[in-house]
Design a protein around this motif. Structure first.
Motif, short mmCIF file in Angstrom:
data_model
loop_
_atom_site.label_atom_id
_atom_site.label_comp_id
_atom_site.label_asym_id
_atom_site.label_seq_id
_atom_site.Cartn_x
_atom_site.Cartn_y
_atom_site.Cartn_z
N ILE A 81 0.75 -1.23 -0.05
CA ILE A 81 0.04 0.08 0.01
C ILE A 81 0.90 1.29 0.02
O ILE A 81 2.09 1.29 0.23
N LYS A 82 0.37 2.23 -0.48
CA LYS A 82 1.08 3.71 -0.60
C LYS A 82 0.28 4.47 0.48
O LYS A 82 -1.00 4.70 0.50
N ILE A 83 1.18 5.07 1.38
CA ILE A 83 0.73 5.83 2.46
C ILE A 83 0.52 7.31 1.95
O ILE A 83 1.20 8.02 1.37
N PHE A 214 3.53 -1.50 34.31
CA PHE A 214 2.94 -1.82 32.92
C PHE A 214 2.52 -0.68 32.05
O PHE A 214 2.31 0.37 32.69
N TRP A 215 2.64 -1.02 30.82
CA TRP A 215 2.13 0.24 29.82
C TRP A 215 1.75 -0.60 28.68
O TRP A 215 2.40 -1.32 28.20
N ASN A 216 0.62 0.14 27.88
CA ASN A 216 0.50 -0.19 26.68
C ASN A 216 1.12 0.39 25.56
O ASN A 216 0.62 1.58 25.49
N PHE A 217 1.81 -0.25 24.87
CA PHE A 217 2.76 0.68 23.74
C PHE A 217 1.78 1.43 22.84
O PHE A 217 0.69 0.94 22.18
N ASN A 218 2.21 2.90 22.58
CA ASN A 218 1.45 3.79 21.95
C ASN A 218 2.49 4.71 21.29
O ASN A 218 3.27 4.95 22.12
N PHE A 219 2.44 5.36 20.22
CA PHE A 219 3.54 6.40 19.83
C PHE A 219 2.94 7.35 18.59
O PHE A 219 1.75 6.83 18.08
N ILE A 220 3.60 8.30 18.56
CA ILE A 220 3.00 9.35 17.29
C ILE A 220 4.00 8.77 16.12
O ILE A 220 5.17 8.99 16.06
N PRO A 221 3.11 8.38 15.06
CA PRO A 221 4.07 7.78 13.88
C PRO A 221 4.42 9.15 13.04
O PRO A 221 3.77 10.15 13.32
N PRO A 222 5.72 8.82 12.01
CA PRO A 222 6.11 9.94 11.35
C PRO A 222 4.88 9.85 10.21
O PRO A 222 4.32 8.82 9.96
N SER A 223 4.76 10.87 9.33
CA SER A 223 3.42 10.97 8.36
C SER A 223 3.97 9.91 7.51
O SER A 223 2.83 9.55 6.82
N LEU A 224 4.90 9.58 6.90
CA LEU A 224 5.48 8.54 5.61
C LEU A 224 4.75 8.92 4.59
O LEU A 224 4.53 7.93 3.75
N LYS A 225 4.46 10.18 4.22
CA LYS A 225 4.07 10.59 3.06
C LYS A 225 4.57 9.85 1.81
O LYS A 225 5.69 10.24 1.69
N GLU A 246 2.56 -8.67 9.96
CA GLU A 246 3.87 -8.17 9.77
C GLU A 246 4.08 -7.36 8.53
O GLU A 246 3.47 -7.54 7.70
N ILE A 247 4.93 -6.59 8.85
CA ILE A 247 5.49 -5.48 7.96
C ILE A 247 6.70 -5.88 7.26
O ILE A 247 7.78 -6.15 7.85
N LEU A 248 6.83 -6.38 6.10
CA LEU A 248 7.83 -6.83 5.27
C LEU A 248 8.94 -5.92 4.69
O LEU A 248 9.99 -6.11 4.78
N ALA A 249 8.39 -4.85 4.27
CA ALA A 249 9.46 -3.89 3.48
C ALA A 249 8.70 -2.47 3.68
O ALA A 249 7.55 -2.34 3.73
N ILE A 250 9.46 -1.66 3.77
CA ILE A 250 9.14 -0.15 3.43
C ILE A 250 10.22 0.52 2.63
O ILE A 250 11.18 0.64 2.65
N SER A 251 9.61 0.93 1.52
CA SER A 251 10.17 1.68 0.39
C SER A 251 9.82 2.99 0.23
O SER A 251 8.62 3.46 0.67
N ASN A 252 10.53 4.05 -0.37
CA ASN A 252 10.60 5.45 -0.67
C ASN A 252 10.12 6.02 0.68
O ASN A 252 9.53 6.88 0.81
#
Length: 532
Positions: A81-83, A214-225, A246-252
């Motif tokens: 998919i393209k973000i 304990f903590w439930n993981f969360n974060f602010i993602p980069p936009s990755l446009k 699973e994420i196999l790859a991120i390109s661009n």
């Protein structure tokens, strides 16, 4: 096969849960749902377990551990998919209070369109940031980067001074992909803010009970446009959604870095023009083990060698790659500006995953989890400027400027040879020009010898067919490495073409087109083309 000592045989991860630690302990763990061996009863098949959070490079849903037999592949699809803007995706919390992203997407190959996918936040963070045990630990430590790296920005480069007591594994600076990943996290505005949001949320949201935090993981993602994510997904008919395992790859992958990044340390040393292993009291040597057993119940010993743990690779490629180098500095690793005269660019060097101490019982382990496939050949064009200018001068003189093909590619790694990399740690590239002259076909090849490793003439090969030459070019490049940066012999090329060398000017990297040496180079080149 990956082995974790406290996991049962053939264990499969079904979910990742809360991060926790006992009050009396220092190490943070992550709750893991496991499917046990399929031959057990239903009550025994599913269990809760945990692993150190520093093992995050390994921990993706549906992966198996301690496997001793084959299993039928899980019913998954692979989509890309393209973000548009990841920060605009919906944030949802599932029944076990784990944070996820949700969005309507389409596969760029049109296999699936307008589907709702659910992406665990911790999986995205794993492939963006948590590539090593060090980075996994650092993600929970808000001041780690400030304590261990001093960033000095200059006009055309950025120096990253590795401070005293930096715990980033020294051997990882030899890995170009890992250097680039670390530089991206440290220097890219969005990446750095996103990475630091993990520790900020962790510190503000973690809950303490009498015996445990304990903590439930969360974060602010980069936009990755504009980035493209390749995902393993499975479809749930019950919810009509696709869930990402699973994420196999991120390109661009977007990056704002557009200059050279130099990692500096007084512990980087040179001996006989070859980089030596970094020496420090924390231990810098490392070994590789393809089949280690990770023991989360014992503490790693900081005096033992680091074992590189081979793990499934995540493919990352930046939209605009940048060059990284290593450099020795004269002063100790303290904060503050230093002169360029103090910096010497270096040539490249021919298990528990928790924080190690001198009291540990077992060896230290570190993951190599990042496979950098950035298209960075344009970075090396400048190393062929003289060669390209010579070709252009020749083609102008003979009016064949529009009848040439110019390409650059990387020389391959062959066995244990390090010659496929230049002394500054970048991949050694090869330029090729295909042209027709006087009704004959020629391939002209030039190898990057900017590190003065060996003098290597320009090679002209008269070929009968460019198609046949292209088919043999991969093996031709291998032969260059096998022969220690020498051209394949005429005997090796007898079924491909007729080779002839052309000597370079002595000062090839400083020459200008008006110099007599440059004009003589063009003349020699022309004479060889006419002679074969």
């Amino acid at each position: 096969m990956i082995k974790i000592k406290n996991f049962p045989e053939n264990a499969r991860i079904t979910f990742l849960g809360s991060i926790f630690k006992d009050i009396k302990n220092e190490e943070w763990n992550i709750t893991i749902g496991l499917e046990n061996d399929e031959d057990l009863t239903k009550d025994q098949r599913y269990l809760l377990n945990h692993a150190r959070f520093s093992n995050m490079p390994l921990l993706a849903r549906n992966r198996r551990f301690n496997q001793n037999k084959k299993f039928t592949p899980f019913n998954e699809s692979i989509i890309t998919i393209k973000i548009d803007d990841l920060q605009k995706w919906d944030v949802i919390i599932n029944q076990s209070k784990q944070y996820q992203f949700s969005h309507i997407v389409s596969d760029i190959h049109a296999t699936l369109t307008d589907i709702e996918i659910v992406l665990p936040q911790i999986e995205l963070a794993r492939v963006l940031f948590l590539h090593t045990a060090y980075l996994s630990r650092a993600a929970l430590d808000q001041r780690r980067f400030f304590r261990e790296f001093d960033i000095i920005k200059e006009e055309n480069q950025t120096l990253i001074n590795i401070l005293d007591f930096c715990n980033f594994p020294p051997s990882q600076y030899d890995n170009i992909g890992m250097r680039r990943l670390l530089a991206w996290i440290l220097l890219d505005t969005e990446a750095r803010a996103s990475f630091e949001s993990i520790s900020k949320n962790f510190l503000s949201e973690k809950v303490q009970t009498k015996f445990r935090e304990f903590w439930n993981f969360n974060f602010i993602p980069p936009s990755l446009k504009g980035a493209e994510l390749t995902l393993k997904v499975y479809f749930s008919p019950k919810t009509n959604k696709y869930y990402v395992n699973e994420i196999l790859a991120i390109s661009n992958l977007p990056s704002e870095i557009n200059h050279t990044v130099i990692f500096c340390s007084p512990n980087f040393t040179v001996k006989n023009t070859q980089v030596s292993s970094e020496r420090s009291s924390r231990g810098s040597k490392h070994t590789r083990n393809e089949d280690p057993i990770i023991d989360d119940k014992k503490e790693a010993n900081s005096d033992k060698q680091i074992t590189i743990i081979d793990s499934p690779k995540i493919t990352l490629s930046l939209s605009s790659p940048f060059e990284t180098k290593k450099a020795a500095i004269k002063h100790s690793g303290k904060k503050g500006k230093f002169n360029n005269d103090d910096v010497t660019i270096l040539p490249e060097p021919n298990v528990g995953t928790g924080e190690s101490t001198i009291f540990g019982e077992i060896g230290r382990g570190e993951f190599e989890n990042c496979q950098d496939e950035s298209v960075d050949l344009e970075l090396f064009m400048k190393r062929f400027e003289a060669f390209k200018a010579m070709i252009e001068q020749f083609t102008l003189q003979h009016n064949i400027l529009l009848k040439i093909k110019f390409t650059i590619s990387k020389l391959p790694a062959v066995n244990r040879s390090k010659l496929h990399k230049t002394d500054d740690g970048n991949f050694r590239s090869i330029a090729e020009v295909q042209l027709e002259f006087q009704d004959k076909k020629f391939s002209i090849v030039e190898v990057d010898t900017s590190d003065n490793h060996k003098p290597l003439s320009t090679l002209i090969v008269k070929v009968e067919s460019f198609e046949a030459w292209d088919q043999n070019f991969p093996s031709f490049k291998e032969q260059i490495i096998r022969r220690s940066l020498r051209w394949p012999t005429a005997e090796l090329l007898k079924n491909i073409g007729i080779p002839k060398g052309v000597n370079h000017p002595k000062n090839k990297f400083e020459i200008t087109t008006s110099d007599k040496e440059f004009k003589d180079w063009v003349k020699r080149f022309t004479e060889v083309l006419k002679s074969i």
